[in-house]
Enzyme design. Structure first.
Site, short mmCIF file in Angstrom:
data_model
loop_
_atom_site.label_atom_id
_atom_site.label_comp_id
_atom_site.label_asym_id
_atom_site.label_seq_id
_atom_site.Cartn_x
_atom_site.Cartn_y
_atom_site.Cartn_z
CG HIS A 305 -30.91 39.12 -5.53
ND1 HIS A 305 -29.75 39.81 -5.74
CD2 HIS A 305 -31.91 39.87 -6.06
CE1 HIS A 305 -30.03 40.93 -6.37
NE2 HIS A 305 -31.34 40.99 -6.57
CG ASP A 362 -39.66 41.05 -7.86
OD1 ASP A 362 -40.17 42.14 -7.61
OD2 ASP A 362 -38.70 40.89 -8.63
N1 CMC Z 1 -35.46 27.95 -7.17
C1 CMC Z 1 -34.75 26.81 -7.14
N2 CMC Z 1 -33.41 26.74 -7.31
C2 CMC Z 1 -32.76 27.90 -7.56
C3 CMC Z 1 -33.43 29.14 -7.61
C4 CMC Z 1 -34.84 29.14 -7.40
N3 CMC Z 1 -35.52 30.29 -7.44
N4 CMC Z 1 -32.54 30.13 -7.85
C5 CMC Z 1 -31.35 29.54 -7.96
N5 CMC Z 1 -31.47 28.18 -7.77
C6 CMC Z 1 -30.38 27.21 -7.76
C7 CMC Z 1 -29.89 26.95 -9.18
O1 CMC Z 1 -30.55 25.85 -9.77
C8 CMC Z 1 -28.42 26.71 -8.96
O2 CMC Z 1 -28.26 25.38 -8.53
P1 CMC Z 1 -26.91 24.57 -8.94
O3 CMC Z 1 -25.77 25.31 -8.30
O4 CMC Z 1 -27.13 23.20 -8.36
O5 CMC Z 1 -26.85 24.59 -10.45
C9 CMC Z 1 -28.06 27.61 -7.77
O6 CMC Z 1 -29.28 27.80 -7.06
C10 CMC Z 1 -27.48 28.97 -8.19
O7 CMC Z 1 -28.38 29.56 -9.14
P2 CMC Z 1 -27.91 30.50 -10.33
O8 CMC Z 1 -28.99 30.57 -11.36
O9 CMC Z 1 -26.55 30.06 -10.77
O10 CMC Z 1 -27.78 31.89 -9.56
P3 CMC Z 1 -27.74 33.32 -10.21
O11 CMC Z 1 -27.11 34.19 -9.22
O12 CMC Z 1 -27.18 33.25 -11.58
O13 CMC Z 1 -29.31 33.66 -10.38
C11 CMC Z 1 -31.50 34.44 -10.00
C12 CMC Z 1 -30.02 34.49 -9.57
C13 CMC Z 1 -32.28 35.56 -9.30
C14 CMC Z 1 -31.62 34.66 -11.52
C15 CMC Z 1 -32.08 33.04 -9.63
O14 CMC Z 1 -32.01 32.84 -8.24
C16 CMC Z 1 -33.54 32.87 -10.11
O15 CMC Z 1 -33.74 32.47 -11.26
N6 CMC Z 1 -34.53 33.15 -9.23
C17 CMC Z 1 -35.93 33.12 -9.62
C18 CMC Z 1 -36.31 34.39 -10.37
C19 CMC Z 1 -36.42 35.61 -9.48
O16 CMC Z 1 -37.07 35.56 -8.43
N7 CMC Z 1 -35.82 36.71 -9.92
C20 CMC Z 1 -35.96 38.01 -9.24
C21 CMC Z 1 -34.69 38.54 -8.68
S1 CMC Z 1 -35.01 39.92 -7.56
C22 CMC Z 1 -35.65 41.15 -8.57
C23 CMC Z 1 -34.61 41.78 -9.41
O17 CMC Z 1 -33.66 42.38 -8.84
O18 CMC Z 1 -34.72 41.70 -10.64
#
Ligand code: CMC
Length: 426
Positions: A305, A362
């Site tokens: 998240h 989720d």
């Molecule tokens: N599985 C594996 N690695 C992950 C994941 C994951 N679900 N989420 C983040 N990472 C890694 C990512 O690869 C990155 O690694 P590095 O620093 O080596 O490049 C690091 O963790 C940080 O990720 P980010 O994408 O920069 O983080 P963010 O804050 O921009 O993204 C997120 C947050 C929710 C989009 C992301 O965690 C994600 O894509 N999760 C899966 C989708 C999901 O479950 N979304 C629902 C969110 S809750 C409902 C809502 O409020 O909408």
């Protein structure tokens, strides 16, 4: 309130910027005057940008706290029903018994949609994604209700909010019924908000749907847990759309569109698809390895998240609900075994601990929705239904604030500098 100033020094230029402090959470540096100095702030993805002032929802991501109007999500999920939460998000206060009764009655009286909406649905292919139908039909509501489109009138704004909260379950159920070729089911005034939704989804003229209290409670809880979440992507989309003076239905349609993506509301659907793809517990290590592989775009859906870096408090409640519903319905779902084992392995894996990746709401809501009998492609519609109150509360708050301005970010330009155009025939 500005109690101190921040000094920004670039070369020999100094700019003094007020620091504003709210009632909780991070203080903000007010950069509104910065443009005149020749600089903009740069923050793609809004990692450190406060876009507005708001009194609705507070999140402390480090501590895993989520408050609506000051009340914790855990308390609300345990002791309040969704319509009480709707009232407090929209009006600022929890309703007393009398107010609640009137409020519930008002919402109930708005649940039917204009009969022409039925015709509108017939334009869609039966195999359209329900979110595509929802986007279209929510936007189309502006063409049916003309007495609440004056956005400068607070009374009209509230009327449109009531209509949206009341009619979203009807529209979502219509999307489902249309996609499976069953007749639409009209709302039923003697049922609660959650029961009415379940009835419109699952009853047919030929047979009554038996509503189990545990299922209705779980449905209501899913609505509560998704009701609002501060300035997330879809809420910010609604605010930005609304900042131009667009009508409420168009703004909520914009929110639905933004929610659809798998990084946001589409995650519950994507999570269940992922669990189905994993299929059996023995295949989990393979998927964990994929998630950790830098060269593989695969992510564990339902994990991570942007704001919560400790735990998602909604996930804790949803996890309990998940176990309750499965026990109550006596369902032995092999997907739950996969989900629980995935959770266990991911939580004990150094990669996920280091990156502070925990199961989010989720991760569990998909399993509960599946247990209730809701098909996977409807999950995000249900999220949209529940989040509508959050969107419209933020929209209403924004338009109530004096000096509200159209949202208009700037950019760091990296294209060509000015050059002469050579006519095509030269
Ligand atoms: N599985 C594996 N690695 C992950 C994941 C994951 N679900 N989420 C983040 N990472 C890694 C990512 O690869 C990155 O690694 P590095 O620093 O080596 O490049 C690091 O963790 C940080 O990720 P980010 O994408 O920069 O983080 P963010 O804050 O921009 O993204 C997120 C947050 C929710 C989009 C992301 O965690 C994600 O894509 N999760 C899966 C989708 C999901 O479950 N979304 C629902 C969110 S809750 C409902 C809502 O409020 O909408």
């Amino acid at each position: 309130m500005a109690e101190q100033n921040a000094i920004l020094k670039v070369g020999d230029k100094e700019v003094e910027l007020p620091v504003l402090t709210g009632t909780a959470g991070h203080s903000v540096i007010d950069v509104r005057s910065l443009g005149a100095s020749g600089y903009f702030t740069y923050d793609p993805g809004f990692m450190a940008t406060g876009s507005c002032e708001s009194e609705i929802t507070f999140i402390d991501g480090a501590k895993g706290i989520l408050l609506h109007r000051g009340y914790s999500i855990e308390e609300l999920a345990r002791d309040a029903d969704y319509l009480e939460v709707v009232h407090m998000l929209l009006h600022g206060e929890a309703p007393d018994a009398e107010t609640y009764k009137e409020f519930k009655q008002t919402i109930t009286m708005h649940t039917m949609v204009h009969d022409q909406v039925n015709n509108f649905f017939r334009g869609f292919r039966r195999d359209a994604h329900p979110m595509a139908m929802l986007c279209g039909t929510v936007g189309a509501m502006a063409s049916f209700y003309h007495d609440d489109l004056d956005i400068s009138d607070s009374e009209q704004r509230i009327r449109s909010a009531y209509r949206l909260v009341a009619k979203m379950p009807t529209l979502v159920a219509m999307c489902y019924k249309y996609s499976i070729g069953q007749p639409f089911v009209y709302p039923s005034n003697e049922l609660s908000y959650a029961e009415n939704f379940l009835n419109m989804m699952f009853s047919v003229p030929a047979e009554k749907y038996n509503i189990t209290p545990a299922v209705a409670r779980a449905m209501d809880r899913i609505f509560t847990l998704h009701a609002d979440h501060e300035q997330n992507a879809s809420t910010s989309t609604v605010r930005l759309a609304g900042s131009s003076g667009a009508n409420p239905y168009a703004c909520i349609a914009a929110g639905v569109a933004s929610l659809w993506g798998p990084a946001h509301g589409g995650a519950n659907e994507a999570c269940l698809n992922m669990l189905e793809e994993i299929g059996t517990v023995d295949r989990i290590p393979e998927f964990i390895a994929k998630a950790k592989d830098k060269n593989d775009p695969f992510r564990l859906m339902g994990f991570g998240h942007r704001v919560y870096k400790n735990h998602d408090p909604r996930a804790t409640v949803m996890r309990e609900s998940c176990h309750e519903v499965l026990a109550e319905l006596n369902l032995q779902d092999p997907l739950l075994d996969v989900a629980m084992e995935l959770e266990r392995i991911a939580l004990s894996d150094a990669y996920f601990a280091e990156k502070k990746l925990f199961p989010n709401v989720d991760f569990y809501s998909g399993i509960v929705l599946k247990a209730i009998g809701i098909p996977t492609n409807m999950f995000t519609c249900i999220f949209a239904l529940a989040r509508t109150v959050g969107w419209i509360s933020h929209w209403h708050e924004m338009l109530s604030q004096p000096g509200q301005k159209i949202g208009r970010p700037r950019q760091l330009y990296t294209g060509e500098s000015q050059r002469s155009y050579v006519k095509i025939d030269k």
